[in-house]
Design a protein around this motif. Structure first.
Motif, PDB file in Angstrom:
ATOM      1  N   SER A 182     -66.250   7.744  -8.719  1.00 48.82           N
ATOM      2  CA  SER A 182     -65.193   8.435  -9.446  1.00 48.82           C
ATOM      3  C   SER A 182     -65.723   9.724 -10.053  1.00 48.82           C
ATOM      4  CB  SER A 182     -64.657   7.522 -10.554  1.00 48.82           C
ATOM      5  OG  SER A 182     -63.596   8.137 -11.251  1.00 48.82           O
ATOM      6  N   GLY A 183     -64.852  10.713 -10.205  1.00 51.67           N
ATOM      7  CA  GLY A 183     -65.238  11.986 -10.803  1.00 51.67           C
ATOM      8  C   GLY A 183     -65.979  12.869  -9.817  1.00 51.67           C
ATOM      9  N   ARG A 184     -66.924  13.692 -10.318  1.00 52.98           N
ATOM     10  CA  ARG A 184     -67.695  14.559  -9.433  1.00 52.98           C
ATOM     11  C   ARG A 184     -68.475  13.705  -8.438  1.00 52.98           C
ATOM     12  NH1 ARG A 184     -69.109  17.256 -14.521  1.00 52.98           N
ATOM     13  NH2 ARG A 184     -68.073  19.284 -14.680  1.00 52.98           N
ATOM     14  N   TYR A 185     -68.300  14.006  -7.155  1.00 53.05           N
ATOM     15  CA  TYR A 185     -68.998  13.222  -6.145  1.00 53.05           C
ATOM     16  C   TYR A 185     -69.869  14.077  -5.224  1.00 53.05           C
ATOM     17  CZ  TYR A 185     -69.821  10.321  -2.031  1.00 53.05           C
ATOM     18  OH  TYR A 185     -70.412   9.669  -0.984  1.00 53.05           O
ATOM     19  N   MET A 186     -69.339  15.179  -4.699  1.00 51.35           N
ATOM     20  CA  MET A 186     -70.093  16.012  -3.769  1.00 51.35           C
ATOM     21  C   MET A 186     -70.171  17.453  -4.268  1.00 51.35           C
ATOM     22  SD  MET A 186     -68.850  14.471  -0.093  1.00 51.35           S
ATOM     23  CE  MET A 186     -70.042  15.462   0.814  1.00 51.35           C
ATOM     24  N   ALA A 187     -71.217  18.146  -3.855  1.00 49.25           N
ATOM     25  CA  ALA A 187     -71.524  19.462  -4.408  1.00 49.25           C
ATOM     26  C   ALA A 187     -70.736  20.578  -3.737  1.00 49.25           C
ATOM     27  CB  ALA A 187     -73.016  19.739  -4.250  1.00 49.25           C
ATOM     28  N   SER A 188     -70.634  21.685  -4.454  1.00 53.65           N
ATOM     29  CA  SER A 188     -70.206  22.928  -3.823  1.00 53.65           C
ATOM     30  C   SER A 188     -71.341  23.410  -2.932  1.00 53.65           C
ATOM     31  CB  SER A 188     -69.905  23.987  -4.887  1.00 53.65           C
ATOM     32  OG  SER A 188     -71.090  24.288  -5.614  1.00 53.65           O
ATOM     33  N   ASN A 189     -71.029  24.288  -2.000  1.00 50.87           N
ATOM     34  CA  ASN A 189     -72.098  24.874  -1.190  1.00 50.87           C
ATOM     35  C   ASN A 189     -71.804  26.337  -0.914  1.00 50.87           C
ATOM     36  OD1 ASN A 189     -70.015  24.353   0.796  1.00 50.87           O
ATOM     37  ND2 ASN A 189     -71.562  24.647   2.367  1.00 50.87           N
ATOM     38  N   ASP A 190     -72.822  27.151  -1.086  1.00 54.66           N
ATOM     39  CA  ASP A 190     -72.704  28.588  -0.839  1.00 54.66           C
ATOM     40  C   ASP A 190     -73.860  29.048   0.022  1.00 54.66           C
ATOM     41  OD1 ASP A 190     -70.426  28.935  -2.671  1.00 54.66           O
ATOM     42  OD2 ASP A 190     -71.894  28.498  -4.226  1.00 54.66           O
ATOM     43  N   GLU A 191     -73.592  29.990   0.921  1.00 54.43           N
ATOM     44  CA  GLU A 191     -74.613  30.502   1.819  1.00 54.43           C
ATOM     45  C   GLU A 191     -75.179  31.807   1.262  1.00 54.43           C
ATOM     46  OE1 GLU A 191     -72.871  30.776   5.684  1.00 54.43           O
ATOM     47  OE2 GLU A 191     -72.699  28.593   5.905  1.00 54.43           O
ATOM     48  N   ILE A 192     -76.498  31.853   1.140  1.00 51.57           N
ATOM     49  CA  ILE A 192     -77.174  33.006   0.556  1.00 51.57           C
ATOM     50  C   ILE A 192     -77.891  33.785   1.656  1.00 51.57           C
ATOM     51  CG2 ILE A 192     -78.911  33.765  -1.111  1.00 51.57           C
ATOM     52  CD1 ILE A 192     -78.437  31.186  -2.635  1.00 51.57           C
ATOM     53  N   ASN A 193     -77.591  35.064   1.758  1.00 54.88           N
ATOM     54  CA  ASN A 193     -78.228  35.942   2.742  1.00 54.88           C
ATOM     55  C   ASN A 193     -78.875  37.108   2.009  1.00 54.88           C
ATOM     56  OD1 ASN A 193     -77.143  34.649   5.308  1.00 54.88           O
ATOM     57  ND2 ASN A 193     -75.245  35.089   4.216  1.00 54.88           N
ATOM     58  N   ILE A 194     -80.181  37.215   2.131  1.00 53.42           N
ATOM     59  CA  ILE A 194     -80.935  38.254   1.427  1.00 53.42           C
ATOM     60  C   ILE A 194     -81.701  39.103   2.447  1.00 53.42           C
ATOM     61  CG2 ILE A 194     -82.758  38.733  -0.252  1.00 53.42           C
ATOM     62  CD1 ILE A 194     -82.116  36.084  -1.596  1.00 53.42           C
ATOM     63  N   THR A 195     -81.606  40.409   2.306  1.00 53.56           N
ATOM     64  CA  THR A 195     -82.428  41.319   3.099  1.00 53.56           C
ATOM     65  C   THR A 195     -83.345  42.082   2.156  1.00 53.56           C
ATOM     66  OG1 THR A 195     -80.703  41.593   4.774  1.00 53.56           O
ATOM     67  CG2 THR A 195     -82.448  43.254   4.713  1.00 53.56           C
ATOM     68  N   VAL A 196     -84.633  41.882   2.307  1.00 56.82           N
ATOM     69  CA  VAL A 196     -85.640  42.571   1.494  1.00 56.82           C
ATOM     70  C   VAL A 196     -86.194  43.732   2.305  1.00 56.82           C
ATOM     71  CG1 VAL A 196     -87.826  42.374   0.264  1.00 56.82           C
ATOM     72  CG2 VAL A 196     -86.241  40.429   0.315  1.00 56.82           C
ATOM     73  N   LYS A 197     -86.116  44.917   1.748  1.00 53.20           N
ATOM     74  CA  LYS A 197     -86.565  46.111   2.472  1.00 53.20           C
ATOM     75  C   LYS A 197     -87.792  46.722   1.803  1.00 53.20           C
ATOM     76  CE  LYS A 197     -82.029  47.258   4.334  1.00 53.20           C
ATOM     77  NZ  LYS A 197     -81.011  48.314   4.534  1.00 53.20           N
ATOM     78  N   GLY A 198     -88.729  47.107   2.646  1.00 47.84           N
ATOM     79  CA  GLY A 198     -89.929  47.778   2.159  1.00 47.84           C
ATOM     80  C   GLY A 198     -90.298  48.920   3.085  1.00 47.84           C
ATOM     81  N   GLU A 298     -72.008  34.001   0.282  1.00 41.06           N
ATOM     82  CA  GLU A 298     -70.724  33.610   0.854  1.00 41.06           C
ATOM     83  C   GLU A 298     -70.301  32.269   0.259  1.00 41.06           C
ATOM     84  OE1 GLU A 298     -68.514  32.970   5.176  1.00 41.06           O
ATOM     85  OE2 GLU A 298     -70.670  33.350   5.097  1.00 41.06           O
ATOM     86  N   ARG A 299     -69.179  32.287  -0.455  1.00 37.79           N
ATOM     87  CA  ARG A 299     -68.715  31.072  -1.110  1.00 37.79           C
ATOM     88  C   ARG A 299     -68.248  30.057  -0.067  1.00 37.79           C
ATOM     89  NH1 ARG A 299     -67.896  31.457  -6.617  1.00 37.79           N
ATOM     90  NH2 ARG A 299     -66.523  29.647  -6.569  1.00 37.79           N
ATOM     91  N   GLY A 300     -68.732  28.846  -0.234  1.00 36.80           N
ATOM     92  CA  GLY A 300     -68.327  27.763   0.637  1.00 36.80           C
ATOM     93  C   GLY A 300     -67.357  26.823  -0.058  1.00 36.80           C
ATOM     94  N   TYR A 301     -67.529  25.554   0.161  1.00 39.50           N
ATOM     95  CA  TYR A 301     -66.593  24.565  -0.367  1.00 39.50           C
ATOM     96  C   TYR A 301     -66.818  24.340  -1.863  1.00 39.50           C
ATOM     97  CZ  TYR A 301     -66.721  23.725   4.657  1.00 39.50           C
ATOM     98  OH  TYR A 301     -66.713  23.884   6.008  1.00 39.50           O
ATOM     99  N   PRO A 302     -65.775  24.020  -2.597  1.00 43.09           N
ATOM    100  CA  PRO A 302     -65.935  23.746  -4.028  1.00 43.09           C
ATOM    101  C   PRO A 302     -66.495  22.344  -4.271  1.00 43.09           C
ATOM    102  CG  PRO A 302     -63.645  23.484  -3.393  1.00 43.09           C
ATOM    103  CD  PRO A 302     -64.364  23.981  -2.174  1.00 43.09           C
ATOM    104  N   VAL A 303     -66.688  22.011  -5.531  1.00 40.67           N
ATOM    105  CA  VAL A 303     -67.119  20.667  -5.919  1.00 40.67           C
ATOM    106  C   VAL A 303     -66.015  19.672  -5.558  1.00 40.67           C
ATOM    107  CG1 VAL A 303     -67.801  19.191  -7.844  1.00 40.67           C
ATOM    108  CG2 VAL A 303     -68.521  21.587  -7.788  1.00 40.67           C
ATOM    109  N   LEU A 304     -66.421  18.551  -4.982  1.00 43.05           N
ATOM    110  CA  LEU A 304     -65.447  17.508  -4.635  1.00 43.05           C
ATOM    111  C   LEU A 304     -65.321  16.549  -5.812  1.00 43.05           C
ATOM    112  CD1 LEU A 304     -65.241  15.610  -1.236  1.00 43.05           C
ATOM    113  CD2 LEU A 304     -64.640  14.542  -3.386  1.00 43.05           C
ATOM    114  N   VAL A 305     -64.123  16.464  -6.352  1.00 44.21           N
ATOM    115  CA  VAL A 305     -63.868  15.621  -7.517  1.00 44.21           C
ATOM    116  C   VAL A 305     -62.875  14.538  -7.142  1.00 44.21           C
ATOM    117  CG1 VAL A 305     -63.076  15.566  -9.906  1.00 44.21           C
ATOM    118  CG2 VAL A 305     -64.270  17.593  -9.037  1.00 44.21           C
ATOM    119  N   ASN A 306     -63.289  13.281  -7.289  1.00 43.90           N
ATOM    120  CA  ASN A 306     -62.399  12.149  -7.063  1.00 43.90           C
ATOM    121  C   ASN A 306     -61.641  11.839  -8.354  1.00 43.90           C
ATOM    122  OD1 ASN A 306     -62.882  11.553  -4.337  1.00 43.90           O
ATOM    123  ND2 ASN A 306     -64.706  10.358  -4.825  1.00 43.90           N
TER     124      ASN A 306
END
Length: 395
Positions: A182-198, A298-306
């Motif tokens: 019951s309640g919060r069960y599964m996490a949100s997920n977001d994809e992180i893309n980083i480009t480091v330039k030198g 990039e925002r993915g799925y929100p927190v899954l709340v039962n």
């Protein structure tokens, strides 16, 4: 009598459910490409006399209205239908015939189970009141997820369900058992893309350039403090980088490095704050080392709340149908599921269906090339979901 009636029908539909699952397993389709899967579902619904419509391109929605007594109660039942880009290694008669594509997350079981529920309830139409909406949803595996597309297309309207129920296979749980939280069960997920330039150059003369590999290494390590020191310990968070691309050579420092990772949390407010902290820290650290950093989250799925009342009731129905010893309580799960999108706008319950059989060697995890399911779950799954649906509707 309702329990015994559904149990009897679940035994009857089991063979059809297994046959449907094996067909789907042999012919998997990737997210947003489930055209033949949708046609297969439509053909099965048509044979049952259940009206349906196509939605969000490859999604299918069907309605079955009970005839026992007038009722405006509506419940939606969801199954996801897409597969994964994995080459199957199982030596089984129903092995995938689509090279490089496999139902490695059990969506074939979910779809076959929901078709089984439809078959059970079609035979009981004169015996129950209320309306059941069957949601066969595409593209659970790929952001932005088919759930959000189905919601935008109106899956929760005309009629609007009061409740949304979903189930997902669980290879850590023996077939015949189910799990709830019951309640919060599964996490949100977001994809992180980083480009480091030198500034690349010869590995023997690093002082003439700006080493993006060194900067990227510092960023990967430093960002862990977002989880370990900035997050409330009572709200679990995960930050992982699984891909680093630095196309230099043994003695060549490249001009840039790309990082790809995932951020997961169990709280939407903290999720938003963490995004800003991740961006600020990565950019400032790169600049402090004379490089630069571009970051996209990039925002993915929100927190899954039962929903707590619905989940408590659903768990109680599972105990009534299966017995107390077959129902377990679950811990939070930091994986993500786009069923969460439904839980943000409707009272929802997402529970787990056991599919393991250690004696038969069916123990592989989700998203692996050897994942399989004990098909006795295709009696438990349809029967339990049909029972939960009718009890929730007040039958």
């Amino acid at each position: 009598m309702l329990k015994e009636r559904i149990r009897q029908l679940a035994k009857v539909v089991r063979e059809n459910a297994i046959a449907n699952r094996r067909h789907l397993h042999m012919h998997p389709e990737l997210s947003y490409q489930e055209y033949n899967t949708a046609i297969f579902i439509e053909d099965k619904l048509k044979a049952l006399g259940i009206p349906y419509e196509r939605m969000a391109n490859t999604g299918v929605v069907a309605l079955l209205q009970g005839k026992a007594a007038p009722s405006d109660q509506v419940i939606a039942l969801r199954a996801d239908i897409d597969a994964l880009p994995i080459t199957e290694l199982n030596a089984v008669p129903y092995r995938s015939t689509n090279d490089g594509v496999m139902h490695a997350c059990g969506h074939d079981v979910h779809t076959a189970s929901l078709l089984g529920v439809a078959e059970i309830l079609a035979q009981m139409q004169s015996e129950f009141s209320g309306t059941v909406k069957f949601v066969f949803q595409p593209a659970e595996e790929v952001i932005p997820g088919g759930a959000s597309l189905m919601i935008a297309a109106g899956v929760l309207e005309n009629p609007r369900p009061r409740y949304m129920i979903g189930q997902h296979v669980m290879p850590e749980l023996e077939a015949g058992k189910v799990g709830f939280r019951s309640g919060r069960y599964m996490a949100s997920n977001d994809e992180i893309n980083i480009t480091v330039k030198g500034k690349g150059g010869h590995g023997a003369m690093p002082h003439l350039g700006v080493d993006p590999i060194l900067i990227a290494s510092h960023i990967v390590v430093a960002l862990q403090q977002i989880v370990s020191r900035r997050a409330n310990p009572s709200l679990p968070s995960v930050l992982s980088f699984g891909k680093i691309i630095a196309n230099g050579a043994r003695n060549v420092i490249p001009d840039e490095v790309k990082l790809e990772g995932t951020f997961r949390s169990m709280d939407e407010t903290w999720r938003n704050k963490a995004h800003e902290k991740i961006k600020k820290l990565a950019v400032s650290l790169a600049e402090s080392m004379d490089g630069s950093c571009e970051i996209e989250i990039e925002r993915g799925y929100p927190v899954l709340v039962n929903e707590e009342v619905l989940t408590a009731n659903t768990r109680a129905y599972a105990v009534e149908y299966l017995g107390e010893e077959q129902v377990v309580d679950l811990d939070i799960w930091m994986a993500a599921e786009d069923f969460a999108s439904y839980s943000q706008v409707a009272d929802a319950c997402f529970y787990r269906l056991g599919v393991a059989n250690e004696d038969r060697g069916i123990t592989s995890g989700l998203h692996t090339a050897t994942f399989d399911a004990d098909e006795t779950s295709l009696e438990t799954g349809p029967g339990l979901m049909a029972f939960i649906a009718l009890k929730t509707l007040g039958n």
